[in-house]
Design an enzyme around this catalytic site. Structure first.
Site, PDB file in Angstrom:
ATOM      1  CD  GLU A 187      47.025  42.333  40.594  1.00 28.78           C
ATOM      2  OE1 GLU A 187      47.527  42.299  41.743  1.00 28.78           O
ATOM      3  OE2 GLU A 187      45.879  42.753  40.366  1.00 28.78           O
ATOM      4  CD  GLU A 215      43.859  40.183  43.919  1.00 29.62           C
ATOM      5  OE1 GLU A 215      45.016  39.850  43.636  1.00 29.62           O
ATOM      6  OE2 GLU A 215      43.572  41.002  44.833  1.00 29.62           O
TER       7      GLU A 215
END
Length: 469
Positions: A366, A174
């Site tokens: 995720e 991320e």
């Protein structure tokens, strides 16, 4: 790739090679921050600042996973998963981020990887999940170009240690969140509030990916693959009939998604966002000649971290953004944190990625939901909302597969309740409940549901019978 249609048993079958996984990160679960020569990370330092983390929580103990790896791998086996995504703690292997190697850290992960493989669980290894060694931060952190070079040397060290058994590597987790929360808003470590610093850090994270990808592919297994796990948000215009809102959604998508995906896949930074950043922070002189070629070393898969969507209105927001993110729609179900639950957007996102970057495999690295799960008087943890969340999102993945998206696996976030960064321990994401006082693990109803899905390679077409089981 084919998927089964609902049959007489009312199930949605996934491809036989589909991976059923769980996901964690080192700082969120390991604890043992002073054990075996581990160095200090930016989250150790940031978490001790007054008010930085809710309730004054720290990652000092977390889930004590560092000392309970065998117990936790046995839990994965009980869940019938065949894949696990986890991160290596950079300061556990290189306490100063460079130079001296801590063999005890390498030995720990060596044993962990072997333990996973012994139970038929394929490791997906993340090199950087936000725990930068504090010594590198003191030299400028991700604003310092040299950090990307140190990261490449760290990647080569991990390749030499584990590359004979690890095929798939996530280099960076991320990069947008690192830039936004860590360097622009100061809500995550290292707690900086510097707009130019944030875009500089994001560029160096992408450069680090490209440099590390080259190192990882240069040795180890011949089939080594690398990718980034992106925080991807589908964008919805507040008023779909309003051209200004549609343009605002497109602009925000560039800021959140395309600024990262496009350069990694050889398209360079998108022109609209280059103009935006040049207007906001001045010349992007930290992008040097040749950088984009390094970044475009490629991504052998796209890691999709998906939680919810962004609804955007053409209205001047805070800072340099010509849009505002607005509250979700009334009547849309939400998680315990208030995030909208919109599984159809996951399906559409996966199809979009397949369309925009054809031929690149996709991994849902995720996906999960926060609820305040606590044991019932009988000791069980009944989390029917998470069961419904799981079912809806796996159904969306199944639909994306049917539409041609090459989704190879699903890694639920997370295996167990853990340290959730600045929110501390109150948010519970896990399939496994962790008692904060005793650290006792209890598989929740959602974990039992997911175990059945992983064992059978299928989910029910309807949740009517299964929801409370």
């Amino acid at each position: 790739m084919t998927t089964g249609r609902p049959g007489a048993t009312g199930t949605l079958r996934f491809p036989s090679a589909f991976r059923w996984g769980t996901s964690t990160s080192a700082f969120q679960v390991e604890g043992a921050v002073g054990a075996d020569g581990r160095g200090e990370s930016i989250w150790d330092r940031f978490g001790r600042a007054p008010g930085a983390v809710e309730n004054g929580d720290t990652g000092d103990v977390a889930c004590d996973h560092y000392r309970r790896t065998e117990e936790d791998v046995a839990l994965m086996a009980r869940l019938h998963t065949d894949a696990h995504r986890f991160s290596l703690a950079w300061p556990r292997i290189l306490p100063e981020g460079r130079g001296r190697v801590e063999q005890r850290g390498l030995d720990h992960y060596d044993r962990f990887i072997d333990s996973l493989l012994e139970r038929g669980i394929e490791p997906l290894v993340t090199l950087y999940h936000w725990d930068l060694p504090q010594a590198l931060q003191e030299a400028g952190g991700w604003r310092n170009r040299e950090t990307a070079e140190h990261f490449a040397r760290y990647a080569a060290l991990c390749r030499d240690a584990f590359g004979d058994r690890v095929r798939d590597w996530v280099t960076v987790n991320e990069p947008w969140i690192v830039g936004l929360l860590g360097h622009q808003l100061g809500l995550h470590a290292p707690g900086e509030r510097d707009l130019r610093g944030s875009v500089t850090a994001m560029h160096h994270l992408l450069l680090a990916h490209g440099l590390a990808a080259g190192e990882l592919r240069s040795g180890g297994r011949g089939d080594t693959r690398t990718g980034i796990a992106y925080s991807l948000f589908p964008h919805t215009p507040d008023d779909g009939e309003n051209p200004a809102d549609r343009e605002a959604a497109r602009h925000s998508d560039g800021y959140v998604n395309r600024w990262f995906l496009d350069p990694v896949h050889g398209r360079g930074y998108p022109d609209d966002m280059r103009r935006h950043w040049e207007h906001a922070v001045g010349a992007l002189d930290f992008i040097r000649e040749g950088d984009l070629d390094v970044i475009a070393a490629g991504s052998d898969f796209i890691g999709v971290n998906y939680y919810t969507r962004r609804i955007v209105r053409a209205e001047r927001g805070e800072g340099p953004w010509p849009w505002r993110v607005v509250e979700g729609r009334p009547g849309v179900p939400r998680t315990g944190l208030g995030w909208e639950i919109v599984p159809d957007d996951l399906r559409d996102l996966l199809v979009r990625l397949h369309t925009d970057y054809p031929g690149v495999p996709l991994l849902v690295t995720e996906n999960g939901a926060i609820y305040r799960d606590e044991p019932a008087p009988d000791g069980a943890v009944h989390d029917a909302p998470r069961v419904r969340f799981l079912h809806a999102h796996l159904k969306a993945v199944h639909e994306a597969l049917a539409l041609g998206a090459p989704v190879e696996g699903y890694y639920h976030w997370s295996l167990m309740d853990n340290f959730e960064w600045a929110m501390g321990y109150w948010p519970r994401f896990g399939l496994v409940h962790v008692d904060r006082a005793t650290l006792r693990r209890t598989i929740k109803d959602s974990g039992h549901w997911y175990a059945r899905a992983a064992r059978e390679g299928a989910i029910p077409a309807s949740l009517a019978v299964e929801a409370g089981s």
